[in-house]
Design an enzyme around this catalytic site. Sequence first.
Site, mmCIF file in Angstrom:
data_model
loop_
_atom_site.group_PDB
_atom_site.id
_atom_site.type_symbol
_atom_site.label_atom_id
_atom_site.label_comp_id
_atom_site.label_asym_id
_atom_site.label_seq_id
_atom_site.Cartn_x
_atom_site.Cartn_y
_atom_site.Cartn_z
ATOM 1 C CD GLU A 5 38.896 41.147 27.262
ATOM 2 O OE1 GLU A 5 38.324 41.297 28.364
ATOM 3 O OE2 GLU A 5 39.999 40.585 27.159
ATOM 4 C CD GLU A 27 40.158 36.197 32.576
ATOM 5 O OE1 GLU A 27 39.991 36.016 31.348
ATOM 6 O OE2 GLU A 27 40.131 37.326 33.088
#
Length: 554
Positions: A5, A27
């Site tokens: 994150e 991602e």
Amino acid sequence: VILHEMAHMWFGDLVTMAWWDDLWLKESFADFMGTFGNVGATRFKDAWITFANRRKAWAYRADQLPSTHPITADIRDLQDAKLNFDGITYAKGASVLKQLVAYVGQDAFLEGARRYFKRHAYGNTRLGDLLSVLGETSGRDMTAWSRSWLQTAGVNALTPQVLLADSRVAELAVLQEAAESHPELRPHRIAVGLYRLTEGGALERYARVETDVEGPRTVVADLAGAEAPDLVLVNDDDLTYCKIRFDAASLDTLLEHLGDLTDPLARALCWSALWNMTRDALLPARDFIALVLRFASRESDIGVLQMLHAWTHTALDRYAAPDWRETGGALLAEGALRQLRAADAGSEHQLAWARFFASTASAEPDLALLKDLLDGTASIEGLEVDQELRWAFLGPLAAHGVADESVIAAELARDDTASGKRHQVRCLAARPSAAVKAQAWAQVVESDTLSNALVEATIAGFDQPSQRELTAPYAEKYFAAIDRLWQERSIQIGMDIVSGLFPALQDRPGTLAATDAWLAAHEEAAPALRRLVLEARDDLARALRAQERDAQAG
């Protein structure tokens, strides 16, 4: 997770992809950087081991489904975007980035990332923007690399071919194969490791060469003349993304000495390769289970051990011949209890074996032990039966009819939390009763009052491997209901129901035929719905092939 994150502050926030086609630009990079940062900046130096064994397993499965897609996917709408938060975008993308680092060199990769952020800060990018800076810093042809790795789907298999003369390697070549559906042969930067058994019984690496593999056959000239190996490991150190295969001599070595591999990453890679062979019906499921029973206790990495436990359940419940399941289940329960008692008191390995024992328990003495551990009338040194472990023990007791509704309600009173409620709902739906199954089905399919979390929990309890006869009537109901449910429910609940209630445990040709009939009759159904059914069909067909292979071993 934290480092993943954090990486989004750069990959996703500072520079954002222009459209969902390049979802991987945030991602895949975050997934890669999470592990890269773990190894480089924290005490968790074994992160690449867990990545190789757990994360890449997700990618390998997704990349062999009929719904596989290039890392740079064609996203037509928001349903596509939702479904493409998948094993390709995350785990394959991250694996390919690890291969990219090996291909261009770490310094060139990091310098390329720096230039990318400087040029495009607070802006939107596409694939070409990244490739241009990597081409600058590496001097490599990124256009060809990108076409092979980012714009085509499928996973290659790499197999060593070893010719010996006078106990030396005369020639070692790497064979590359691709599936007929996705025939792309890619450039791979790999390490090839040679291993041999020592006098002390250890299986250790004595030679390693990095090389570029291209096309169907590549000779590794630098290994000519090396001493004959007991094991050849292509993709040693896990530099590329591929299915590892073995020559006959190497496979024989692993079947007898897998636990003797001293390097934990090499062991993790071999476990992964053997699991892929099981999924591909090249290794009988009972042989994989035998390897777990023999060698899993010697696995030092907790993430790998937990993955082995998960794979073993699939091997028994989905890939083993039906007439061997009872025998295999008894062997697993016996082995799990033995390892639970032998594990270091209070260790994470002890906890993993406790959970695995609970999940395999079905015989009366094993269920009685679980009940006594819950009641506190029995104990195992060092094993703390905390609330989560209590629910893990209660689940199989409910599924085998030992714990009734009152026992489950009493446990909820001990743990009256959102988590406890999910466990209670799962345990209630797991009870071996036709009335219970009917109620669970009605709550999920015929009404829309449960939250997402409780829909998921009910489905998890509904479908138990030991209750195939109880859930058999719902196969036909499933195919009659899913089109309506997809239209009426949210995307997430629709995904949970269509994937979770697919009659996978009704593993017989008739279920495959029913799935094909639904697909033929619903060619105009929502593409996302058809994708989920096609994926479930593929898993079922794979299971039937594996069962046939396992039956041959019997």
